[in-house]
Motif scaffolding. Structure first.
Motif, PDB file in Angstrom:
ATOM      1  N   GLU A 103       0.817  -1.213   0.000  1.00  0.00           N
ATOM      2  CA  GLU A 103       0.000   0.000   0.000  1.00  0.00           C
ATOM      3  C   GLU A 103       0.855   1.268   0.000  1.00  0.00           C
ATOM      4  O   GLU A 103       0.379   2.340  -0.338  1.00  0.00           O
ATOM      5  N   ALA A 104       2.123   1.157   0.375  1.00  0.00           N
ATOM      6  CA  ALA A 104       2.999   2.330   0.404  1.00  0.00           C
ATOM      7  C   ALA A 104       3.094   2.983  -0.968  1.00  0.00           C
ATOM      8  O   ALA A 104       3.155   4.209  -1.074  1.00  0.00           O
ATOM      9  N   TRP A 105       3.084   2.187  -2.028  1.00  0.00           N
ATOM     10  CA  TRP A 105       3.178   2.753  -3.379  1.00  0.00           C
ATOM     11  C   TRP A 105       1.946   3.585  -3.689  1.00  0.00           C
ATOM     12  O   TRP A 105       2.043   4.660  -4.277  1.00  0.00           O
ATOM     13  N   ILE A 155      -4.368  10.740  -9.346  1.00  0.00           N
ATOM     14  CA  ILE A 155      -5.139  10.260  -8.188  1.00  0.00           C
ATOM     15  C   ILE A 155      -6.217   9.286  -8.648  1.00  0.00           C
ATOM     16  O   ILE A 155      -6.410   8.215  -8.050  1.00  0.00           O
ATOM     17  N   GLU A 156      -6.911   9.633  -9.717  1.00  0.00           N
ATOM     18  CA  GLU A 156      -7.951   8.750 -10.259  1.00  0.00           C
ATOM     19  C   GLU A 156      -7.357   7.418 -10.706  1.00  0.00           C
ATOM     20  O   GLU A 156      -7.893   6.343 -10.426  1.00  0.00           O
ATOM     21  N   TRP A 161      -6.316   1.550 -10.094  1.00  0.00           N
ATOM     22  CA  TRP A 161      -5.382   0.416 -10.159  1.00  0.00           C
ATOM     23  C   TRP A 161      -4.912  -0.074  -8.798  1.00  0.00           C
ATOM     24  O   TRP A 161      -4.096  -0.987  -8.712  1.00  0.00           O
ATOM     25  N   ARG A 162      -5.447   0.469  -7.730  1.00  0.00           N
ATOM     26  CA  ARG A 162      -5.029   0.091  -6.374  1.00  0.00           C
ATOM     27  C   ARG A 162      -5.158  -1.405  -6.113  1.00  0.00           C
ATOM     28  O   ARG A 162      -4.361  -1.992  -5.375  1.00  0.00           O
TER      29      ARG A 162
END
Length: 166
Positions: A103-105, A155-156, A161-162
């Motif tokens: 999640e750091a990325w 941001i979008e 892609w998260r």
């Protein structure tokens, strides 16, 4: 003979298969430095990235990198501020553990985009202050609009892609 054996020290642990850590680390550090990251920050971040579980204490980082605990503290604070690392408290030992995870990325990308978005909005406000028809206003307006759009897109895209990080 005993004295000679004592001077030899303990044999190094056998290396596991895979890329040599030093070569990989050096290459990643050099890339990070070329992009503007301070060398110490890159070294700490890469050491965390290449750790088996993505976790180290300040003492472990200082010992592994052969630097002072104060250097580690300053560097880790920068990494936390930019979202590359998070700080956890180890309740058993009452010390901080620094963690880098997938999640750091996401967090670092979004934090970076939001910081640049602030600059974009300041440029747009500056364009209004100077007047949208003035040369300064036009220049600042174009820069602000460009930066605002790419930051919002970043941001979008990060949100979209998260799931790849899960």
């Amino acid at each position: 003979m005993t004295a000679q054996r004592a001077r030899r020290g303990t044999p190094a642990a056998p290396r596991t298969a895979g890329p040599p850590e030093g070569v990989v680390a050096d290459e990643i550090i050099e890339i990070a430095v070329r992009t503007g990251l301070p060398r110490m920050t890159a070294r700490v971040h890469v050491d965390l990235l290449l750790s088996e579980d993505g976790r180290r204490t300040a003492a472990e980082l200082a010992r592994r990198l052969n630097v002072s605990p104060a250097s580690v503290s300053v560097t880790v604070n920068q990494l936390v501020e930019h979202g590359y690392v998070r700080r956890e408290r180890d309740p058993r030992w009452r010390r901080d553990v620094y963690v880098v995870d997938d999640e750091a990325w996401y967090h670092s990308g979004v934090i970076n985009a939001r910081q640049t978005l602030e600059a974009a909005r300041a440029a747009l406000a500056g364009a209004e202050a100077y007047g949208p028809e003035s040369p300064v206003g036009q220049r600042m307006g174009k820069a602000g609009a460009f930066l605002e759009r790419i930051c919002l897109d970043q941001i979008e895209s990060a949100d979209h892609w998260r799931a790849l990080l899960a």
